[in-house]
Design a protein around this motif. Structure first.
Motif, PDB file in Angstrom:
ATOM      1  N   PRO A   1      98.189  22.920 -21.649  1.00 55.60           N
ATOM      2  CA  PRO A   1      97.081  23.476 -20.849  1.00 55.60           C
ATOM      3  C   PRO A   1      95.696  23.156 -21.407  1.00 55.60           C
TER       4      PRO A   1
ATOM      5  N   CYS B   1      89.150  26.243 -12.354  1.00 55.35           N
ATOM      6  CA  CYS B   1      90.081  26.664 -13.398  1.00 55.35           C
ATOM      7  C   CYS B   1      89.374  26.780 -14.733  1.00 55.35           C
TER       8      CYS B   1
ATOM      9  N   TYR C   1      96.949  27.001 -14.920  1.00 51.93           N
ATOM     10  CA  TYR C   1      97.848  25.964 -15.450  1.00 51.93           C
ATOM     11  C   TYR C   1      99.060  25.748 -14.548  1.00 51.93           C
TER      12      TYR C   1
END
Lengths: 208, 208
Positions: free
Chosen positions: B196, B7, B15
């Motif tokens: 996030p 990620c 997220y």
């Protein structure tokens, strides 16, 4: 008990649901939505689907929207088109909703169904680049594979092909994508397959 | 057994998976992908995900891609975030992948992360109209509702909020969407929630 599908021939999203029902041997009847004259924005349609979109599926008091939700319902009821790895099938369903049909359908609309003087040239150019990238992902995935997920036709196939049988140009030409083209021929050879303009009421010649 | 999530902080799609794991109490570790220097296009990453996208989830030999597939896997493993009507949750997952996060994330990228001289003004204008329509659908759905689907938080919430906590402008301002704003506060009050940029490595200040 016959299911009803609110749809129109030009909608590849509706076609994904219709084709899934046709290949799974589901009993269904189409009801035409006059999309090009605001039929999906009328109060009685918005009461069925607040998103103002086709397809809408109605069966025995159950109302479903979003093509993939209808596809999953039909496949689970019939025990068909979900053979193999469920995560892999779902992966392509979501990819199709995000990068595939979502962009193919939008670009085809802008290039063919908007009045010429309203077509946004720069947006069309930008979206064309994204459509090329999505078609490249599809072409590469289908090289050396018969079906999108596993070794049998599945919802991944009836989703990803949604906009690829239409004649209106949007950057997909069969001779430039041989693996996609061969796969479309394999799907079209399955019992029950019909072209979207044969399977659902409404097509551009009605408006010509 | 810890799951790994490939990620980067700027990715609302990542997220959605990370937030789902956090709210479901899943054991996971982030691995940063250097997206802005081509990290999702390198051969070793493409071997994990031919689509060249984050998030990628790896756990005990299982590799999953597409945020919604990861969300469904985590929810099913934990028996969390799927309370209520499964079709309704799936409906919003697919809507989010088609009309919600898909467009929010793209517009935010064009308006903030592309070099200024490369930003396509007309495409941004066109996409802004579509983002406004999607935000209107979300706002209307959340008026008088606490959660996207049913009476408890679900994957529909952890999907649709994916791009809505970020500070970079793309046409979503909290004061213009009071129902969405109140819902974002409700999600942010759930145990395990993080912004996030707190939950995943990487954020725009690293590149400033």
């Amino acid at each position: 008990m016959t299911a009803t599908l609110y749809c129109f021939g030009e909608s590849g999203n509706a076609y994904k649901a219709a084709l899934t029902m046709a290949l799974a041997g589901y009993d269904w009847t189409p009801v035409w939505v006059d999309f090009f004259h605001g039929g999906a924005r009328r109060p009685e349609f918005l009461a069925l689907n607040e998103m103002g979109e086709v397809p809408v599926f109605v069966e025995n008091g159950l109302t479903l929207t979003q093509s993939a939700v209808i596809q999953l319902h039909v496949a689970e009821r019939r025990g068909k088109l979900m053979e193999g790895d469920r995560d892999e099938i779902l992966r392509w369903l979501f990819w199709d909703n995000h990068k595939g049909s979502a962009q193919f359908g939008t670009l085809r609309f802008l290039m063919n169904f908007l009045p010429e003087e309203k077509r946004p040239a720069e947006a069309i150019r930008w979206l064309s680049g994204r459509v090329r990238a999505a078609l490249a992902t599809l072409e590469q995935h289908l090289e050396g594979r018969d079906w999108m997920a596993g070794t049998a036709p599945s919802l991944a196939d009836t989703a990803c092909c949604g906009y690829l049988y239409y004649p209106e140009p949007f950057g997909f030409e069969r001779d430039r994508f041989p693996a996609i083209s061969a796969w479309l021929d394999r799907i079209a050879a399955l019992p029950g397959w019909k072209h979207p303009y044969e399977m659902m009421p409404g097509n551009p010649s009605d408006r010509a």
